[in-house]
Design a protein around this motif. Structure first.
Motif, PDB file in Angstrom:
ATOM      1  N   GLN A 105     -30.795  51.848  44.367  1.00 42.43           N
ATOM      2  CA  GLN A 105     -31.386  52.640  43.292  1.00 42.43           C
ATOM      3  C   GLN A 105     -30.897  52.198  41.915  1.00 42.43           C
ATOM      4  OE1 GLN A 105     -31.153  56.894  44.305  1.00 42.43           O
ATOM      5  NE2 GLN A 105     -33.341  56.724  44.758  1.00 42.43           N
ATOM      6  N   GLN A 125     -32.951  49.213  41.143  1.00 42.08           N
ATOM      7  CA  GLN A 125     -34.326  49.659  40.904  1.00 42.08           C
ATOM      8  C   GLN A 125     -34.449  50.317  39.524  1.00 42.08           C
ATOM      9  OE1 GLN A 125     -35.493  52.862  43.622  1.00 42.08           O
ATOM     10  NE2 GLN A 125     -37.195  51.553  44.296  1.00 42.08           N
ATOM     11  N   PHE A 126     -33.547  51.238  39.217  1.00 40.41           N
ATOM     12  CA  PHE A 126     -33.612  51.952  37.947  1.00 40.41           C
ATOM     13  C   PHE A 126     -33.347  51.012  36.771  1.00 40.41           C
ATOM     14  CE2 PHE A 126     -32.382  56.311  39.936  1.00 40.41           C
ATOM     15  CZ  PHE A 126     -33.563  56.301  40.657  1.00 40.41           C
ATOM     16  N   ARG A 160     -34.051  47.835  36.681  1.00 41.74           N
ATOM     17  CA  ARG A 160     -35.277  47.040  36.546  1.00 41.74           C
ATOM     18  C   ARG A 160     -36.381  47.858  35.862  1.00 41.74           C
ATOM     19  NH1 ARG A 160     -35.818  46.073  41.465  1.00 41.74           N
ATOM     20  NH2 ARG A 160     -37.502  47.505  41.988  1.00 41.74           N
ATOM     21  N   TRP A 161     -36.539  49.116  36.286  1.00 49.50           N
ATOM     22  CA  TRP A 161     -37.581  49.959  35.687  1.00 49.50           C
ATOM     23  C   TRP A 161     -37.303  50.256  34.217  1.00 49.50           C
ATOM     24  CZ3 TRP A 161     -37.972  53.898  40.278  1.00 49.50           C
ATOM     25  CH2 TRP A 161     -38.695  53.306  41.324  1.00 49.50           C
ATOM     26  N   GLU A 177     -38.464  47.089  32.555  1.00 43.98           N
ATOM     27  CA  GLU A 177     -39.913  46.882  32.632  1.00 43.98           C
ATOM     28  C   GLU A 177     -40.695  47.928  31.844  1.00 43.98           C
ATOM     29  OE1 GLU A 177     -41.001  46.828  36.784  1.00 43.98           O
ATOM     30  OE2 GLU A 177     -39.885  44.969  37.162  1.00 43.98           O
ATOM     31  N   TRP A 178     -40.325  49.177  31.965  1.00 48.97           N
ATOM     32  CA  TRP A 178     -41.098  50.266  31.365  1.00 48.97           C
ATOM     33  C   TRP A 178     -40.748  50.527  29.904  1.00 48.97           C
ATOM     34  CZ3 TRP A 178     -40.046  54.085  35.979  1.00 48.97           C
ATOM     35  CH2 TRP A 178     -40.767  53.653  37.117  1.00 48.97           C
ATOM     36  N   HIS A 209     -43.875  58.221  35.961  1.00 47.36           N
ATOM     37  CA  HIS A 209     -44.089  57.122  36.905  1.00 47.36           C
ATOM     38  C   HIS A 209     -43.924  57.633  38.339  1.00 47.36           C
ATOM     39  CE1 HIS A 209     -44.074  54.095  33.729  1.00 47.36           C
ATOM     40  NE2 HIS A 209     -43.082  54.794  33.186  1.00 47.36           N
ATOM     41  N   GLU A 263     -43.463  56.022  40.994  1.00 48.43           N
ATOM     42  CA  GLU A 263     -42.377  55.334  41.693  1.00 48.43           C
ATOM     43  C   GLU A 263     -41.048  56.045  41.481  1.00 48.43           C
ATOM     44  OE1 GLU A 263     -44.550  54.034  39.428  1.00 48.43           O
ATOM     45  OE2 GLU A 263     -44.681  51.861  39.679  1.00 48.43           O
ATOM     46  N   LEU A 264     -40.841  56.528  40.268  1.00 48.12           N
ATOM     47  CA  LEU A 264     -39.593  57.235  39.977  1.00 48.12           C
ATOM     48  C   LEU A 264     -39.564  58.594  40.674  1.00 48.12           C
ATOM     49  CD1 LEU A 264     -36.869  57.542  38.650  1.00 48.12           C
ATOM     50  CD2 LEU A 264     -38.032  58.150  36.508  1.00 48.12           C
TER      51      LEU A 264
END
Length: 153
Positions: free
Chosen positions: A41, A44-45, A47-48, A51-52, A123, A125-126
């Motif tokens: 996580q 993932q977080f 990266r997000w 990206e976001w 999002h 995904e989140l």
């Protein structure tokens, strides 16, 4: 995400201590799962956030509301205090017990942190990641409480 990342890092630190000092195979397996799930996580977080929003976790934290920054600072102090206490516990069965006792409130706080993104994140995904984090931590808390309860018999 910026607030959850340091919370996960603290859980990983605690779990790494369990792997170094604990002896119970089931609790060590939980520690390995904590490390794997929470590192996933974090990655993932991170990266997000990039990206976001084009932010690092540190930049996101700097942009967080003051109240969130104060809460994270308090949590960081409490985590450091817990780590200092945990580092003083001798290796073996006593360490397993203290690790479990500390992880229950740590995971409970993590569940609370996940409630807002689960319900409000723009999002999907989140929202899914938050729900997964809640499910994983609730399951570990239940297992830890069962384990501690069996010790009292």
């Amino acid at each position: 995400m910026a607030g959850i990342i340091p919370h996960h890092r603290a859980a990983i630190e605690m779990a790494e201590l369990e792997l170094e000092r604990g002896q119970n195979a089931d609790i060590r397996t939980h520690a390995e799962n904590i490390i794997a799930n929470q590192q996933h996580q974090i990655d993932q977080f991170t990266r997000w956030l990039d990206e976001w929003y084009g932010l690092t976790p540190e930049e996101a934290m700097e942009q967080a509301p003051r109240e969130a920054q104060r809460e994270m600072a308090t949590m960081e102090r409490e985590t450091q205090e817990d780590m200092a206490k945990l580092e003083q516990v001798p290796a073996g069965a006593e360490f397993d017990v203290e690790f479990v006792r500390m992880m229950i409130p740590h995971h409970s706080a993590g569940i609370i942190e996940f409630l807002e993104p689960q319900s409000r994140a723009p999002h999907a995904e989140l929202r899914v990641a938050a729900a997964t984090g809640i499910i994983n931590q609730e399951a570990e808390i239940a297992d830890f409480r069962t384990w501690l309860g069996a010790l009292d018999r």
